[in-house]
Design a protein around this motif. Sequence first.
Motif, mmCIF file in Angstrom:
data_model
loop_
_atom_site.group_PDB
_atom_site.id
_atom_site.type_symbol
_atom_site.label_atom_id
_atom_site.label_comp_id
_atom_site.label_asym_id
_atom_site.label_seq_id
_atom_site.Cartn_x
_atom_site.Cartn_y
_atom_site.Cartn_z
ATOM 1 N N ARG A 131 0.781 -1.234 0.000
ATOM 2 C CA ARG A 131 0.000 0.000 0.000
ATOM 3 C C ARG A 131 0.815 1.287 0.000
ATOM 4 O O ARG A 131 1.966 1.300 0.402
ATOM 5 N N GLY A 132 0.151 2.364 -0.364
ATOM 6 C CA GLY A 132 0.709 3.698 -0.239
ATOM 7 C C GLY A 132 -0.140 4.500 0.727
ATOM 8 O O GLY A 132 -0.983 3.947 1.436
ATOM 9 N N CYS A 133 0.069 5.832 0.736
ATOM 10 C CA CYS A 133 -0.576 6.648 1.773
ATOM 11 C C CYS A 133 -1.707 7.504 1.201
ATOM 12 O O CYS A 133 -1.929 7.579 0.008
ATOM 13 N N THR A 134 -2.401 8.189 2.111
ATOM 14 C CA THR A 134 -3.538 9.036 1.752
ATOM 15 C C THR A 134 -3.117 10.191 0.848
ATOM 16 O O THR A 134 -3.792 10.519 -0.123
ATOM 17 N N ALA A 174 -0.706 10.157 -1.259
ATOM 18 C CA ALA A 174 -0.465 9.603 -2.597
ATOM 19 C C ALA A 174 -1.780 9.473 -3.354
ATOM 20 O O ALA A 174 -1.855 9.788 -4.545
ATOM 21 N N GLY A 175 -2.826 9.005 -2.666
ATOM 22 C CA GLY A 175 -4.132 8.818 -3.309
ATOM 23 C C GLY A 175 -4.761 10.128 -3.730
ATOM 24 O O GLY A 175 -5.474 10.208 -4.730
ATOM 25 N N SER A 235 5.983 11.583 -5.784
ATOM 26 C CA SER A 235 4.665 11.559 -6.448
ATOM 27 C C SER A 235 4.748 12.366 -7.743
ATOM 28 O O SER A 235 3.742 12.813 -8.271
ATOM 29 N N SER A 243 -4.950 3.773 3.754
ATOM 30 C CA SER A 243 -4.321 3.561 2.446
ATOM 31 C C SER A 243 -4.555 4.779 1.552
ATOM 32 O O SER A 243 -5.087 5.788 1.996
ATOM 33 N N GLN A 244 -4.248 4.614 0.274
ATOM 34 C CA GLN A 244 -4.541 5.649 -0.726
ATOM 35 C C GLN A 244 -6.030 5.964 -0.784
ATOM 36 O O GLN A 244 -6.434 7.056 -1.152
ATOM 37 N N HIS A 270 -8.401 9.372 -2.076
ATOM 38 C CA HIS A 270 -9.361 9.516 -3.182
ATOM 39 C C HIS A 270 -10.600 10.254 -2.680
ATOM 40 O O HIS A 270 -11.108 11.158 -3.333
ATOM 41 N N SER A 285 -11.864 4.945 -6.970
ATOM 42 C CA SER A 285 -11.234 6.238 -6.752
ATOM 43 C C SER A 285 -12.152 7.419 -7.001
ATOM 44 O O SER A 285 -11.811 8.543 -6.647
#
Length: 540
Positions: free
Chosen positions: A56-59, A61-62, A88, A187-188, A192, A273
């Motif tokens: 996973r990546g982070c918020t 990133a999303g 990013s 997570s991301q 979104h 997303s």
Amino acid sequence: KNILNIDLSSAKEELIEIYPKKVAKKRSKAIVVADPDNIPEIQANVRTIPGIITQRGCTYAGCKGVVLGPTRDIINITHGPIGCGYYSWLTRRNQTRPSENEPNFMTYCFSTDMQDSNIVFGGEQKLKDAIREAYELFHPKAIAVFSTCPVGLIGDDVHRVARQMKEEIGNGINIFGFSCEGYRGVSQSAGHHIANNQLFRNLIGNDDTVNATHKYRINVLGEYNIGGDAFVIDELFNKCGIQVVATMSGNSTVEQFETAHTADLNLVMCHRSINYVAEMLETSFGIPWMKSNFIGADACAKSLRKVGKYFGDPELIARIEEVIAEEMIPVIEAREKAKLKTNGKTAMLFVGGSRAHHYQELFDELGITTLCAGYEFGHRDDYEGRRVIPSIQIDADSRNIEQITVTKDETRYKPRKTEEELKALEAEGLEFNGYDGMMAEMKKGSLVIDDLSHYEMEKLIEKYHPDVFCAGIKEKYCVQKMGIPLKQLHNYDSGGPYAGFAGAVNFYKDIEQIACCSIWKEMKAPWESEEYVEAVYAAV
Ligand code: CFN
Ligand code: HCA
């Protein structure tokens, strides 16, 4: 045909047996055996257990990288340490085509480059200076500010700064902030949601101008133009005589966002997303949405036919059929050729929140079976389907994310179809606001794993040796050192586009090369064939 001919029934136990009891119990809820006739529950969208290596990546990133990243004429400023902005910065390979004299800021990486002293004394002043500097240099229509983890920890108020700077600069500039600190969600996915809320608040619906080039006008939501996918989809609709007003957010512009509410239908590609925007456009402006998929030639034809049916014009429907027939000629030729080699091979897909599902169609077209698949950050509805869960589930992130309530925009609400018309279309097979999740379309007996850990990934490969493994950059070289080719389904490595008919042809060729190449079997990690020096620790 729909039953997997490899027995994976013992896989789950093998994957979790090494874990401590509590961890094993938790992970076991995220690993299920697919059964399309009796869709099981799966644990999803929950916090990764500390100590486990996640994909996973982070918020942040999303929000910044994913949803806002591909818009060329907004200056996106990362308020935070330089690494967040740097990592990013276009690694996702989203493309854009500015027309002459149109700005493209996507090639720049804007950041406040936060330092220790800003952590101690606050970073708002630095952010204001950055906004001023960006404006003086580029005179953009809009500036967006993204919060990274330290911003939340020290309490800088990006929204207040945005308001103040909007007033100070004037000239009709739009400046807005995002509380998308990396840790805010699990997570991301949380990013979104935050991005969707702010897009709706600050851009969507700002401009009622209708720039019609065709009679039929749609938006394509959840398409980010990775490797040029949105270009292919745009071209396809153009050929059919349909205008794409806005693509969210691949190859997008401020104008596209601002006028998106003038379209008559929303097609949703990546539901995960952008579902929040789709719902808000429906509630506020009366635009219905349907799930679509342009990954896979057959899926693409199906999605085009859905649009034809929605508008119901026999001339349009005939044109769509013509386009499909024409586009399918090279597709069938390429597919038959590739299939001679790919038929009977196996794949595993662990990607994001929609591609692990969508790409199974393309593999299917090549006769390649998906043994195991999973999302990094999908929610239960992405797995189980929206009809299985009657209302949108309360997601684990929601306690940290503002739930904005959107109401009918009384003066501009224009229902595109009456309730009766929608019902009649549904009776003809169109489905609004619903869709099948990943599990409905997988073979009985295949394995579905949410938030796959690195350890589980290695175990799966060791045990079941797929012919191709699909994931991202963090997994790529570990998997390849195990002698299995990895195809990145995030940025497509250097390939793509893979959407639409032209994209399917590209994919067939690339996968034939990757999955049917014998070199991988010769692959030995250096430590398997060479002497190497054992690490010696200085002191214990
Ligand atoms: S382009 Fe999309 S399609 S937006 Fe999403 S869930 Fe990511 S960046 Mo990577 S490739 Fe991936 Fe999806 Fe939607 Fe991309 S599968 S993880 S956040 N994703
Ligand atoms: C993200 C972006 C990412 C990362 C891809 C990868 C992308 O989640 O921050 O891990 O290879 O598609 O670029 O998903």
